[in-house]
Each structure stands twice: as structure tokens, then as C-alpha cells.
Write an enzyme that holds these catalytic residues in place. Structure first.
Site, PDB file in Angstrom:
ATOM      1  N   SER A 277      19.938   6.155  92.639  1.00  0.00           N
ATOM      2  CA  SER A 277      20.348   6.862  91.428  1.00  0.00           C
ATOM      3  C   SER A 277      19.191   7.718  90.942  1.00  0.00           C
ATOM      4  O   SER A 277      18.012   7.367  91.105  1.00  0.00           O
ATOM      5  CB  SER A 277      20.753   5.856  90.348  1.00  0.00           C
ATOM      6  OG  SER A 277      20.842   6.479  89.083  1.00  0.00           O
ATOM      7  N   ASN A 285      24.117   2.920  95.514  1.00  0.00           N
ATOM      8  CA  ASN A 285      25.508   3.347  95.478  1.00  0.00           C
ATOM      9  C   ASN A 285      26.109   3.442  96.885  1.00  0.00           C
ATOM     10  O   ASN A 285      25.414   3.814  97.838  1.00  0.00           O
ATOM     11  CB  ASN A 285      25.623   4.707  94.800  1.00  0.00           C
ATOM     12  CG  ASN A 285      25.188   4.654  93.345  1.00  0.00           C
ATOM     13  OD1 ASN A 285      25.566   3.750  92.620  1.00  0.00           O
ATOM     14  ND2 ASN A 285      24.386   5.617  92.926  1.00  0.00           N
ATOM     15  N   ARG A 316      57.133  36.810 114.638  1.00  0.00           N
ATOM     16  CA  ARG A 316      55.728  36.872 114.200  1.00  0.00           C
ATOM     17  C   ARG A 316      55.676  36.628 112.698  1.00  0.00           C
ATOM     18  O   ARG A 316      56.387  37.282 111.933  1.00  0.00           O
ATOM     19  CB  ARG A 316      55.100  38.219 114.545  1.00  0.00           C
ATOM     20  CG  ARG A 316      53.572  38.260 114.438  1.00  0.00           C
ATOM     21  CD  ARG A 316      52.907  37.261 115.397  1.00  0.00           C
ATOM     22  NE  ARG A 316      53.366  37.449 116.757  1.00  0.00           N
ATOM     23  CZ  ARG A 316      52.898  38.367 117.602  1.00  0.00           C
ATOM     24  NH1 ARG A 316      51.969  39.203 117.209  1.00  0.00           N
ATOM     25  NH2 ARG A 316      53.378  38.445 118.827  1.00  0.00           N
TER      26      ARG A 316
END
Length: 451
Positions: A277, A285, A316
């Protein structure tokens, strides 16, 4: 020309970004142009001496990619300005050969077949990475075949299972994706070559022979018919990868939930600089899971775009085909990035078996209520046994006692079940059902697939 955003390394893999870089995209289209020249010469449509000049010019490092991107705004696709630059390069060394560049093809032939070449590379890379992930999952399933943990339903404690069973469930899903990708690669490894309206009219009676030669040159299958506005093959790739990212997201969701502080049964690798962090030194984390989950949120909408692109006009498309160009590469790159992230997470993941056991025990035996209820059903019937054990659970919660103590103190229960039998009934390792058998079945399937 900048191919990728600053965050691309977080959400893709180096190998996949290379496959879909501007340079490699151009090179794949040029590979088709070079192969087309060789096929045309083999069938006597163009002079054999034109091939060398055309093939030598089919190198991406000879193309001005910035100019190519700029000119595509006016032409509507990359192939038209690419052919213009290629023709000029060939003309500089052989004016006669320049007349035969792109002979018989239309822009979509070059763009689609170039994409097919990229897709073959991409699927091969994903297949390789899937195999590595499967091996890592198999290792956890084998190692923790009998490691007890609590199973959770509706986010609540349910019954004891093993971590091996959970890992085997993840692995089993990955094995199915491996099967799908084999089929998808076969289905998409096809030539696109139909000329202006899909009939190859400009090549006269040589059309099919040139198509066969071109498919052989590129090591692709020759389809029964050109597929300019039939996009199921392209959508199938995107859909298969959408399914894959859904599974990767499910696994990442499981891991991140198990990594919560209050649960702490699993954790991602805590290597230097990973998961920290910017303000809280204690944090680690689950950054790999976060990247995977971000991808799992993004890909479904992209897959829906591909599916909507299938509804195309006549011979097309107007807009649908063009919408595929950035959508499918983004799906592939996101899928590859999530797959690489999960492989790294699984390979470096720490399993906290002691915490798994303590979490089973945190409810003081309540999760073994079904085991006791089934045993009592033999004496009381299912409904009466369920009612009795349900009341005992409520009493255990109210008095903060273990389910064993409440049941042992109940004279009715003790008259039906001995203390030793009751102790066995509330021991989680005695109520794992077929968990280990299921693990073995998946591991056997994994071994068979490897060989």
C-alpha cells in the site's frame, strides 16, 4: 506509433502484446500478400519472376506504419493503404512485378487471413499458458487432497470439504477450456479468400486452385466457401475466451475471499514490492486477483460486441466487420493477461492449512449438525432428527457452548448415540464424503490430457 497504454502490462502479457503489436499486425497481412504471390505464380496466373520482388518487399520494417494509420482514416481499412505502400516498394525494384501485387484479392481477404494467422499464434500461446496453470492447480490439488477446510454456501459456513477439492474444481474447469481451445483453433485456422464479392470471379477458372495453393502456403484449411459476412468463427474465439476469463475471475474471486484478514486461508506471493500500500505498511493486497477480476468485468461486454457484429449485410459488412478489429484483439490480450496473472498467483500462493482448520472449529461444531442429524434419523426419522439438532444448535449459540456438549448433555440423544460415536460424528475429517475421490478423478483426467 504507440501500440499500448501505460496499463497494458498489467492487463495483458508481453507475448500477446507482441502478437497484436502494430508491426506484427502489418507483418501478418504482408505474409498473406507474399503467399498470395507464390500461389498465383504456382498456378500460372502471374509470372514466376514477379514473386521475388513482391516477397522481398513484404516486410513490416519497410512499411511506414504512421502513414498507414493516417491513410486508413480515408480508405476505411488498413489493407488499402498497405497495398499502396507495398506496390510502391515493389515498383521501385521491378515495375512489372508491381502490376501483380494483391492480384485477385480484396481488402477483407488480407485483413481476415492476417487476423487468422495472429489468432493461431494467440491460441497457441494461451494453450501453453493454460497448461502451466493446470499443472500448478494439479500440484495444489494433490498436495492438499485431504487438507480439511470449511465449505461455504451463500457466503456462510456449510460443511467441511478439502482444499484439494476446491483446487480440483478449479482445475476441472481449466481442463474444459483446454478442450474448447483445441476445437476453436481448428475452426478458426481457415483461409479467407473470396475476392470482391466472394466468387473469385477475377481469377476465372483458376480461383479454386489458387485458393488451395494459398491455403497450403499459409498452412491453413481451405473452407468450402469464403466467409466474409459469416462471422461465427471470429465470434467463437471471443466467446471461448469470454468463458475462460469468467472461470479465471471465479478462481480469483475465491482466492481473494480466502485472503481476507478475517479468513486468512490463502495469500498471494509477498515478494518484494508486490501488493504493498502507498500509505499502510502492513498491507499485502491481492493485486493479481484484482487484475484478473478487472478483466472478468471488462470482457463480457466486449464479447457481446462480437456477437452483435455477426448480423452483417449481404456480401460485405458496413460497420459490423469494422467493429471486430479492435474488439477481438482486446479480448485476447485481456484474457492472456488474466491467465498469466492467475498462473503466477497459483504458483506463488501460500496455503494456510492451520487457519483452515481453525476456521472449521470457530463455530464450535455447528457445521457438523448435518452429520449428527443423519445419524439420528436412523432412530427418529429425518424430520424429528432435524428438529432436535436444530434446537441443539440454537442452544449452543445462545450458551456459547459446543454442539457436542449440548448433544452429550441431552439424555434423549445420549440414549441413542454413544459418546464415542458422537465424537466421531462431530469430527470434520470423518465427514468429507467423496472429496478425495473427486480430487483423484480430476487429477487422473489432467494426467491423461498431458500425455
Amino acid at each position: 506509433m504507440t501500440d499500448h497504454r501505460l496499463s497494458s502490462a498489467l492487463f495483458s502479457s508481453d507475448g500477446m502484446m507482441a502478437i497484436f503489436s502494430a508491426k506484427d499486425t502489418v507483418q501478418c497481412m504482408l505474409d498473406v500478400e507474399a503467399a498470395l504471390a507464390r500461389a498465383l505464380a504456382q498456378e500460372g496466373v502471374i509470372p514466376a519472376q514477379s514473386v521475388t520482388a513482391i516477397a522481398n518487399a513484404c516486410r513490416a520494417d519497410q512499411i511506414d506504419i504512421q502513414l498507414l494509420a493516417h491513410d486508413a482514416r480515408q480508405s476505411g481499412n488498413l489493407a488499402i493503404p498497405l497495398v499502396k505502400q507495398l506496390t510502391a516498394k515493389v515498383a521501385a525494384v521491378d515495375a512489372q512485378a508491381a502490376r501483380h501485387v494483391h492480384w485477385g484479392a480484396t481488402s477483407q481477404d488480407i485483413i481476415d487471413t492476417g487476423l487468422v494467422l495472429q489468432l493461431c499464434q494467440a491460441i497457441d500461446l494461451i494453450t501453453s499458458e493454460l497448461a502451466e496453470l493446470a499443472d500448478a492447480l494439479a500440484a495444489h490439488a494433490h498436495r492438499h487432497r485431504a487438507t480439511p477446510m470449511i465449505g461455504r454456501t451463500w457466503m456462510q459456513h456449510a460443511l467441511p470439504i478439502t482444499f484439494g477439492l476446491k483446487a480440483a474444481g478449479w482445475l476441472d474447469a481449466i481442463l474444459r477450456h483446454q478442450e474448447r481451445l483445441v476445437i476453436v483453433r481448428k475452426n478458426v485456422s481457415v483461409l479467407q479468400f473470396g475476392g470482391a464479392a466472394g466468387s473469385l470471379a477475377s481469377l476465372g477458372d483458376k480461383g479454386l486452385a489458387v485458393s488451395q495453393a494459398l491455403a497450403h502456403e499459409l498452412q491453413l484449411t481451405l473452407p468450402a466457401i469464403p466467409w466474409h459476412t459469416h462471422r461465427d468463427r471470429i465470434a467463437e474465439v471471443g466467446t471461448a475466451l469470454g468463458l475462460l476469463t469468467g472461470t479465471l475471475g471465479k478462481i480469483a474471486r475465491d482466492i481473494s475471499l480466502h485472503a481476507q484478514t478475517e479468513i486468512a486461508e490463502l495469500s498471494e506471493s509477498s515478494s518484494q514490492g508486490r501488493g504493498g500500500s502507498s500509505t499502510m505498511p502492513h498491507k499485502r493486497n491481492p493485486v493479481g486477483c484484482a487484475a484478473i477480476l478487472a478483466t472478468a468485468h471488462r470482457v463480457p461486454a466486449l464479447v457481446s460486441t462480437l456477437l452483435s457484429c455477426m448480423v452483417q449485410e449481404h456480401e460485405r459488412a458496413l460497420g459490423g466487420w469494422q467493429a471486430e478489429w479492435d474488439t477481438l484483439p482486446e479480448i485476447i490480450q485481456l484474457s492472456s493477461g488474466a491467465l498469466q496473472q492467475l498462473r503466477d498467483v497459483i504458483q506463488g500462493m501460500t496455503v494456510h492449512a492451520e487457519r483452515m482448520r481453525s476456521n472449521i472449529d470457530m463455530t464450535h461444531g455447528l457445521v457438523m449438525a448435518e452429520s449428527v442429524s443423519i445419524a439420528l434419523s436412523n432412530h427418529l426419522g429425518r424430520a424429528a432428527a432435524h428438529e432436535l439438532v436444530e434446537a441443539a444448535c440454537a442452544q449452543a449459540i445462545a450458551t456459547d457452548k459446543s454442539l457436542f456438549d449440548i448433544l452429550q448433555a441431552d439424555k434423549h440423544v445420549s440414549s441413542l448415540i454413544s459418546r464415542d460415536e458422537l465424537q466421531k460424528l462431530v469430527d470434520p475429517v470423518n465427514y468429507l464424503g467423496q472429496a478425495e475421490t473427486f480430487v483423484d478423478r480430476v487429477l487422473t483426467e489432467h494426467r491423461h490430457r498431458k500425455h
